[in-house]
Design a protein around this motif. Structure first.
Motif, PDB file in Angstrom:
ATOM      1  N   GLY A   1       5.333 -60.716  -7.694  1.00 15.68           N
ATOM      2  CA  GLY A   1       6.501 -60.947  -8.532  1.00 15.68           C
ATOM      3  C   GLY A   1       6.095 -61.047  -9.989  1.00 15.68           C
ATOM      4  O   GLY A   1       4.911 -61.201 -10.306  1.00 15.68           O
TER       5      GLY A   1
ATOM      6  N   ILE B   1      10.872 -60.212  -7.627  1.00 14.73           N
ATOM      7  CA  ILE B   1       9.993 -60.747  -6.588  1.00 14.73           C
ATOM      8  C   ILE B   1      10.114 -59.852  -5.361  1.00 14.73           C
ATOM      9  O   ILE B   1      11.223 -59.451  -4.983  1.00 14.73           O
TER      10      ILE B   1
ATOM     11  N   ARG C   1      10.852 -63.635  -1.019  1.00 17.68           N
ATOM     12  CA  ARG C   1      12.058 -64.283  -1.519  1.00 17.68           C
ATOM     13  C   ARG C   1      12.517 -65.387  -0.568  1.00 17.68           C
ATOM     14  O   ARG C   1      12.070 -65.473   0.567  1.00 17.68           O
TER      15      ARG C   1
ATOM     16  N   GLY D   1      11.328 -67.934  -7.135  1.00 17.51           N
ATOM     17  CA  GLY D   1      11.994 -67.404  -8.320  1.00 17.51           C
ATOM     18  C   GLY D   1      12.226 -68.475  -9.362  1.00 17.51           C
ATOM     19  O   GLY D   1      11.983 -68.266 -10.559  1.00 17.51           O
TER      20      GLY D   1
END
Length: 213
Positions: free
Chosen positions: A134, A152, A157, A162
């Motif tokens: 990412g 990402i 995820r 994030g």
């Protein structure tokens, strides 16, 4: 006509919402009369991006000038609270502007092993067992803010990474005396949740529409 310093003063009065416009000042055109109009930003050549016209000043004057802006694949941007002036044009989408300013002292999300975050050449990379999975990179810049893009890999995820990556990027740019702006579509609920979890503040909501015919 070409953009002058007056429009820059207008943008800098609410800088967090106009990073893109400030960064693209040399390539943009202002269609203006009376006390309102459109700030036109053409898409980069050979890209699939939209040509963009953003409302500036009075919505009444902007509406009078709307037919002066002519381009294929053109999308108009207006603040949510001014969309009623353009309601005859079906709304296409909604953009949410979030920011973390350079004085932000909130507690941040952190990554845990085996993940790490590294800064390289003004970008932040999320590393998993030595592999980049990412990143956050700046895409536009003004005097006090950078607008960023985050990506990402799908397999990484849903783990809170994030938010941690956005926080790390915010910390990095604070060291360079910059706040950070992140723009998401309201339909992208995963990104909306991520930016809120990162503690970013909502700055503005923009509605988009097209003029057909």
């Amino acid at each position: 006509m070409l953009i002058g310093f007056d429009i820059l003063d207008y943008f800098y009065s609410n800088e967090v919402c106009y990073v893109d416009e400030i960064d693209r000042i040399s390539e943009s055109t202002l269609f203006w009369s009376e006390n309102g109009g459109w700030y036109y930003m053409p898409a980069q050549k050979d890209s699939a991006d939209w040509n963009i016209a953003r409302m500036v000043g009075s919505p009444c004057s902007a509406k009078k000038n709307i037919n002066r802006v002519k381009a294929e694949n053109l999308i108009f941007l207006v603040p949510e609270n001014k969309y009623s002036y353009f309601s005859e044009y079906p709304r296409k989408g909604c953009l949410l502007y979030f920011f973390s300013d350079k004085h932000n002292k909130k507690k941040h999300e952190k990554v845990r092993s085996p993940y790490t975050i590294e800064a390289r050449q003004n970008q932040l990379f999320l590393i998993y067992n030595g592999t980049i999975v990412g990143y956050v990179k700046p895409i536009r810049e003004s005097d006090n803010f950078v607008e960023v893009y985050i990506e990402i890999m799908p397999s990484h995820r849903g783990k809170g990474l994030g938010a941690a990556l956005l926080n790390a990027a915010a910390d990095y740019f604070v060291q360079h005396n910059k706040g950070m702006v992140y723009i998401v579509e309201d339909t992208n609920q995963a990104s909306v949740s991520t930016v809120k979890r990162a503690g970013f503040m909502h700055a503005e909501t923009i509605f988009t529409f097209q003029v057909i015919g």
